[in-house]
Design a protein around this motif. Structure first.
Motif, PDB file in Angstrom:
ATOM      1  N   LEU A  73       0.812  -1.209   0.000  1.00 58.86           N
ATOM      2  CA  LEU A  73       0.000   0.000   0.000  1.00 58.86           C
ATOM      3  C   LEU A  73       0.853   1.270   0.000  1.00 58.86           C
ATOM      4  O   LEU A  73       0.701   2.132  -0.859  1.00 58.86           O
ATOM      5  CB  LEU A  73      -0.935  -0.014   1.217  1.00 58.86           C
ATOM      6  N   VAL A  74       1.774   1.373   0.957  1.00 57.12           N
ATOM      7  CA  VAL A  74       2.502   2.633   1.154  1.00 57.12           C
ATOM      8  C   VAL A  74       3.534   2.887   0.061  1.00 57.12           C
ATOM      9  O   VAL A  74       3.634   4.012  -0.462  1.00 57.12           O
ATOM     10  CB  VAL A  74       3.160   2.656   2.541  1.00 57.12           C
ATOM     11  N   ILE A  75       4.317   1.878  -0.313  1.00 55.66           N
ATOM     12  CA  ILE A  75       5.331   2.100  -1.350  1.00 55.66           C
ATOM     13  C   ILE A  75       4.686   2.399  -2.706  1.00 55.66           C
ATOM     14  O   ILE A  75       5.140   3.315  -3.413  1.00 55.66           O
ATOM     15  CB  ILE A  75       6.305   0.905  -1.411  1.00 55.66           C
ATOM     16  N   PRO A  76       3.614   1.687  -3.132  1.00 59.97           N
ATOM     17  CA  PRO A  76       2.920   2.122  -4.353  1.00 59.97           C
ATOM     18  C   PRO A  76       2.386   3.550  -4.237  1.00 59.97           C
ATOM     19  O   PRO A  76       2.409   4.303  -5.211  1.00 59.97           O
ATOM     20  CB  PRO A  76       1.781   1.108  -4.476  1.00 59.97           C
ATOM     21  N   TRP A  77       1.914   3.916  -3.055  1.00 59.78           N
ATOM     22  CA  TRP A  77       1.434   5.289  -2.853  1.00 59.78           C
ATOM     23  C   TRP A  77       2.584   6.280  -3.016  1.00 59.78           C
ATOM     24  O   TRP A  77       2.425   7.359  -3.577  1.00 59.78           O
ATOM     25  CB  TRP A  77       0.817   5.408  -1.466  1.00 59.78           C
ATOM     26  N   LEU A  78       3.775   5.907  -2.510  1.00 61.63           N
ATOM     27  CA  LEU A  78       4.957   6.754  -2.671  1.00 61.63           C
ATOM     28  C   LEU A  78       5.306   6.909  -4.146  1.00 61.63           C
ATOM     29  O   LEU A  78       5.608   8.029  -4.609  1.00 61.63           O
ATOM     30  CB  LEU A  78       6.141   6.140  -1.913  1.00 61.63           C
ATOM     31  N   LEU A  79       5.273   5.803  -4.897  1.00 55.77           N
ATOM     32  CA  LEU A  79       5.581   5.869  -6.325  1.00 55.77           C
ATOM     33  C   LEU A  79       4.588   6.762  -7.068  1.00 55.77           C
ATOM     34  O   LEU A  79       4.968   7.514  -7.960  1.00 55.77           O
ATOM     35  CB  LEU A  79       5.586   4.455  -6.915  1.00 55.77           C
ATOM     36  N   GLN A  80       3.329   6.692  -6.675  1.00 59.84           N
ATOM     37  CA  GLN A  80       2.344   7.576  -7.282  1.00 59.84           C
ATOM     38  C   GLN A  80       2.623   9.035  -6.936  1.00 59.84           C
ATOM     39  O   GLN A  80       2.516   9.927  -7.781  1.00 59.84           O
ATOM     40  CB  GLN A  80       0.937   7.195  -6.809  1.00 59.84           C
ATOM     41  N   ALA A  81       2.979   9.296  -5.691  1.00 57.29           N
ATOM     42  CA  ALA A  81       3.197  10.664  -5.223  1.00 57.29           C
ATOM     43  C   ALA A  81       4.379  11.338  -5.914  1.00 57.29           C
ATOM     44  O   ALA A  81       4.371  12.552  -6.144  1.00 57.29           O
ATOM     45  CB  ALA A  81       3.399  10.668  -3.707  1.00 57.29           C
ATOM     46  N   ILE A  82       5.425  10.562  -6.258  1.00 54.76           N
ATOM     47  CA  ILE A  82       6.592  11.159  -6.909  1.00 54.76           C
ATOM     48  C   ILE A  82       6.445  11.171  -8.432  1.00 54.76           C
ATOM     49  O   ILE A  82       7.337  11.656  -9.138  1.00 54.76           O
ATOM     50  CB  ILE A  82       7.896  10.424  -6.519  1.00 54.76           C
ATOM     51  N   GLY A  83       5.322  10.629  -8.931  1.00 55.68           N
ATOM     52  CA  GLY A  83       5.066  10.677 -10.366  1.00 55.68           C
ATOM     53  C   GLY A  83       5.774   9.613 -11.164  1.00 55.68           C
ATOM     54  O   GLY A  83       6.050   9.811 -12.360  1.00 55.68           O
ATOM     55  N   ALA A  84       6.070   8.453 -10.560  1.00 52.88           N
ATOM     56  CA  ALA A  84       6.737   7.363 -11.280  1.00 52.88           C
ATOM     57  C   ALA A  84       5.805   6.814 -12.362  1.00 52.88           C
ATOM     58  O   ALA A  84       4.589   6.837 -12.215  1.00 52.88           O
ATOM     59  CB  ALA A  84       7.122   6.249 -10.303  1.00 52.88           C
ATOM     60  N   PRO A  85       6.363   6.309 -13.470  1.00 54.47           N
ATOM     61  CA  PRO A  85       5.530   5.740 -14.543  1.00 54.47           C
ATOM     62  C   PRO A  85       4.665   4.596 -14.035  1.00 54.47           C
ATOM     63  O   PRO A  85       5.029   3.882 -13.101  1.00 54.47           O
ATOM     64  CB  PRO A  85       6.571   5.245 -15.558  1.00 54.47           C
ATOM     65  N   LEU A  86       3.510   4.397 -14.692  1.00 53.18           N
ATOM     66  CA  LEU A  86       2.540   3.406 -14.243  1.00 53.18           C
ATOM     67  C   LEU A  86       3.103   1.987 -14.278  1.00 53.18           C
ATOM     68  O   LEU A  86       2.776   1.164 -13.422  1.00 53.18           O
ATOM     69  CB  LEU A  86       1.280   3.498 -15.111  1.00 53.18           C
ATOM     70  N   TRP A  87       3.980   1.685 -15.261  1.00 53.11           N
ATOM     71  CA  TRP A  87       4.512   0.325 -15.335  1.00 53.11           C
ATOM     72  C   TRP A  87       5.369   0.000 -14.112  1.00 53.11           C
ATOM     73  O   TRP A  87       5.425  -1.156 -13.673  1.00 53.11           O
ATOM     74  CB  TRP A  87       5.307   0.115 -16.618  1.00 53.11           C
ATOM     75  N   ILE A  88       6.016   1.027 -13.539  1.00 54.20           N
ATOM     76  CA  ILE A  88       6.808   0.816 -12.328  1.00 54.20           C
ATOM     77  C   ILE A  88       5.897   0.457 -11.163  1.00 54.20           C
ATOM     78  O   ILE A  88       6.185  -0.454 -10.383  1.00 54.20           O
ATOM     79  CB  ILE A  88       7.656   2.065 -12.006  1.00 54.20           C
TER      80      ILE A  88
END
Length: 436
Positions: free
Chosen positions: A57-72
């Motif tokens: 939950l939290v690490i995917p949320w972090l990736l979303q927050a920093i704008g990482a590409p969806l495939w990541i």
């Protein structure tokens, strides 16, 4: 009065009917109560760490927050699952050469703490794409350490906790972690400030929890075990395939485990789906974390005792609940009221949390109870490694999300969960798995 006694026994192992140990040596039996409590405290801290700073939950949320590409984002949980499972053929061979194996878990916990801390500067100073790749790399290291800890945990559990009490212990760990997760989720939902700041705080908190859980696991009183039969990865893999060919029950377990694995990696995809319908917010993160905690608390009192009676049934029931979670989530797509969508998503998070807790507890209890002490590490490592290889393909769900949206992924999870119901139903009971 009876319910109070049962609840107390789940948390403390205070059950006069189980005083005589059946499957562990007498010297280990003398420390059974102490080891039960140390293992319980370790589980409470590590379960909370998994929810407050974990890849579900939290690490995917972090990736979303920093704008990482969806495939990541799509590869985060599959990579975690793959690298926590695949290297176990190597670590199992090494662990078999150690007479005391709890230290493997302890060192792994410290490595996981360090990985979480290193994610903070990666997110702060790199571009979104580079930060995403860096977080994935740290997640791979984190997961490899987790995999080594998993093999050690199964082995130490089999040496220090008697058969018939293991499912109860696993459920007590989940229950305690669930209570703490609810509290943490409610606090997070009320935090003020930027969402990235909140996520960085969670990573630090998670690292501290991994250190605490490592210290508790190190306090377990483990007696030296056999160091015979240590093998390298090639020989360990060959031994695993030999067991797979020999026992039909083990093959049936593996087929069910592969289907059920989609449930264990489902939560991040539910988080993607929630962010599509509602938008990403830290309040949402806190409430969805609370929903996961509620599911652990609801499930723990009965999953553990049910698994000690028949872990196969627990796995079947968990798959059915996963189907229900997907159905509720898909219905949310067609609702027009945001409040109704929010309520439906919270319900789906509770359901998928129930299913995930049941799958994890059921499959662990099943394999520990079904396998002999001398080959327990090999059975565990082989099954985990094979599932890890297949899980890597689940990363393709991230590319599917770019085409169909997260709703398509939820539908796929529901469909595979239906197959998992039938696969688990075809398994033998744990005591019959090794009948030729």
């Amino acid at each position: 009065m009876r319910k109070t006694a049962v609840f107390k026994s789940v948390l403390s192992d205070d059950d006069s009917l189980d005083r005589a140990c059946k499957s562990i040596p007498e010297e280990a039996c003398r420390h059974s109560a102490r080891n039960y409590k140390a293992n319980l405290m370790n589980g409470a801290a590590s379960k909370l760490a998994e929810q407050t700073a974990g890849p579900n939950l939290v690490i995917p949320w972090l990736l979303q927050a920093i704008g990482a590409p969806l495939w990541i984002l799509g590869f985060a949980m599959p990579l975690k699952q793959t690298f926590s499972l695949l290297p176990q053929m190597i670590t199992a061979g090494y662990i078999r050469t150690l007479s005391i194996r709890k230290t493997v878990w302890t060192v792994s916990g410290f490595i996981q703490a360090l990985c979480l801390l290193l994610m903070i500067p990666s997110a702060m100073y790199f571009t979104p794409a580079k930060a995403g790749v860096s977080v994935l790399f740290l997640l791979i290291v984190f997961s490899t350490a987790s995999g080594a800890a998993s093999v050690a945990f199964q082995d130490v559990l089999g040496k220090t906790v008697d058969k018939g009490q293991r499912g109860r212990l696993l459920s007590a760990r989940a229950f305690a972690g669930g209570i703490l997760t609810i509290a943490a989720g409610l606090v997070i939902s009320r935090l003020k400030g930027g969402s990235l700041t909140t996520l960085y705080m969670l990573l630090v908190f998670g690292a501290v929890l991994w250190i605490i859980s490592s210290l508790f696991f190190q306090s377990i009183k483990e007696y030296p075990g056999s160091v015979k039969g240590g093998r390298n990865a090639v020989k360990e893999t060959a031994a695993g395939f030999a067991l797979f060919r020999k026992y039909k029950g083990f093959r049936q377990y593996m087929y069910a485990r592969i289907m059920l694995n989609i449930i264990e990696i489902a939560v991040p995809f539910y988080a993607f789906y929630a962010s599509e319908l509602l938008g990403t917010s830290k309040a949402g993160l806190g409430l969805f974390m609370t929903a996961i905690g509620v599911s652990q608390v609801i499930s723990s009192p009965f999953w553990g005792r049910a698994a000690d009676e028949t872990s196969r049934t627990v796995m079947i029931q968990s798959a059915v609940i996963s189907v229900a979670a997907a159905a509720v989530a898909v219905v949310c797509y067609f609702l027009t009221s945001q409040l109704a969508v929010y309520a439906g998503l919270l319900a789906s998070f509770v359901l998928i949390g129930l299913a995930e807790a049941g799958v994890r507890l059921g499959r662990k209890t099943y394999l520990v109870d079904a396998t002999p002490a001398e080959n327990k590490a090999t059975f565990t490592a082989f099954s985990n490694s094979m599932v890890g290889v297949i899980t890597l393909f689940a990363g393709l769900l991230g590319f599917l999300a770019e085409k169909t949206g997260a709703a398509g992924i939820i539908a796929v999870i529901g469909a595979i969960s239906i197959l998992a119901v039938f696969a688990a139903a075809l398994m033998p009971e744990a005591d019959d798995m090794l009948k030729e």
